[in-house]
Design an enzyme around this catalytic site. Structure first.
Site: not given
Ligand SMILES: *Cc1c(COP(=O)(O)O)cnc(C)c1O
Length: 374
Positions: A39, A134, A259
């Site tokens: 992702k 979530r 700045y």
């Molecule tokens: C992002 C994500 C992962 C991977 O997590 P990492 O900590 O990068 O290994 C796995 N499962 C879900 C549902 C996620 O959103």
């Protein structure tokens, strides 16, 4: 001339990380499927290229957040099974041959309706809440699963949950216990699915290694590579971010830099100007805290990070010249700056550093590169 900001991605190191995780899993549990999480444009590394490299290694699944990411992968010729983690897309799932993660009943009903209309049987994964708070089925869990299982033309291929604090063994075991109860229930219903709950950090807990795992950050060389962890795998960071010195200015003692005048030269100084700033994901919180590498030595960031420019103190690196390479993330000779270092300086996590810096830099893909001796 154009501004030079490059993220060099080492695809061989990615493949090595993938195989390191694979052999670790084999040593633990025999065959465990790998759902490679790509992702956010593969955590800033470029989803298309990362997917191609993993597909060539025979990755079991790719995991994306949203439908459009999966569509872009299919458009670029990726054939691997793709799991969509967080989307309610219906039509595209069928057109692109994707596997949706179902997180509520309504979504399942709509997918079922479309599957019937098309005369197709759709493989899906169910997301179950066990303590992440979530997304996932959280109300009347057992009866909801039952309802989904009875929908026409839906085949439950996988069942998943997500760890919220994988570095906490006690809490993680609680989440796993909940998940195993769900597994027992679903198995009693006669449904044969495969189960997954572990992200990268979850790999340290044997009980979290089920039929499949979902590593993200570990593929990119972070998360499990530091000593002091329960397990330490030889993972290699795969992203190096580089720029070039735009200007070097010779300044006397007492001159304010950037700045807010948060830094004032304390001696006759050489101040380098680097064309990277917070608009490139080089966080403003790195002001007066971070370092960059020039000619194998670390130069401190001085003054506030600007939108497109950052100043570094080159007084101790007198041999530095305009157009010299600057390593923002990566290593050279004995000096190294990791995403964990940048994260610590900025008060964030390696994930945010990688996704931010990978974003605007021009990406260059290499195979090979120097060997790490771990
Ligand atoms: C992002 C994500 C992962 C991977 O997590 P990492 O900590 O990068 O290994 C796995 N499962 C879900 C549902 C996620 O959103």
């Amino acid at each position: 001339m154009s501004r030079f900001l490059e993220a060099e991605i080492n695809l061989q190191a990615l493949v090595d990380n993938f195989n390191t995780i694979k052999s670790y899993l084999q040593s633990k549990k025999g065959h465990t499927k790998i759902i490679a999480v790509i992702k956010a444009d593969a955590y800033g590394h470029g989803a298309k290229e990362v997917s191609k490299a993993l597909e060539a290694q025979g990755v079991d699944f790719l995991g994306v957040a949203f439908f459009e990411e999966a569509l872009a992968l299919r458009d670029s010729g990726i054939k691997s099974p793709i799991l969509i983690l967080f989307d309610r897309e219906i039509k595209g799932v069928f057109e692109q041959n994707l596997i949706p993660v179902i997180f509520d009943l309504k979504q399942a009903q709509e997918l079922s309706k479309e599957a019937v209309r098309r005369g197709r049987v759709l493989p899906v994964h169910l997301k179950i809440e066990t303590g992440m708070g979530r997304i996932g089925i959280y109300e009347d869990v057992f009866s909801t699963i039952k309802k989904i299982a009875s929908l026409e033309n839906i085949r439950i291929e996988g069942i998943m949950s997500h760890l919220s604090e994988a570095e906490n063994q006690e809490w993680t075991m609680k989440q796993i216990d909940k998940f195993i109860k769900i597994r027992e229930f679903v198995e009693q219903m006669g449904i044969k699915a495969f189960y997954h709950i572990a992200n990268s950090a979850g790999l340290v807990t044997n009980e979290a290694i089920l039929d499949a795992v979902r590593p993200g950050i570990a593929l990119y060389g972070y998360g499990l590579n530091c000593s002091g962890r329960a397990i330490s795998l030889c993972l290699k960071p795969i992203m190096t971010v580089k720029s070039k010195i735009l200007d070097i200015r010779r300044l006397p003692k007492g001159v304010p830099i950037s700045y807010g005048r948060t830094f004032v030269t304390e001696r006759d100084s050489l101040i380098g100007v680097v064309p990277v700033g917070y608009a490139d994901g080089y966080f403003r919180s790195l002001s007066n805290r971070a370092y960059m590498i020039v000619r194998g030595k670390k130069a401190p960031v001085v003054g506030r990070v600007c939108m497109d420019l950052t100043m570094i103190d080159l007084t101790e690196i007198r041999e530095a010249e305009v157009e010299d390479e600057v390593i923002i993330l990566g290593s050279s000779k004995d000096a190294s700056i990791t995403a964990d270092d940048l994260a610590q300086w900025a008060g964030t996590i390696s994930y945010e550093v990688l996704t931010s810096l990978g974003n605007r830099a021009k990406k260059k893909y290499i195979k090979g590169g120097k060997e790490d001796d771990c």
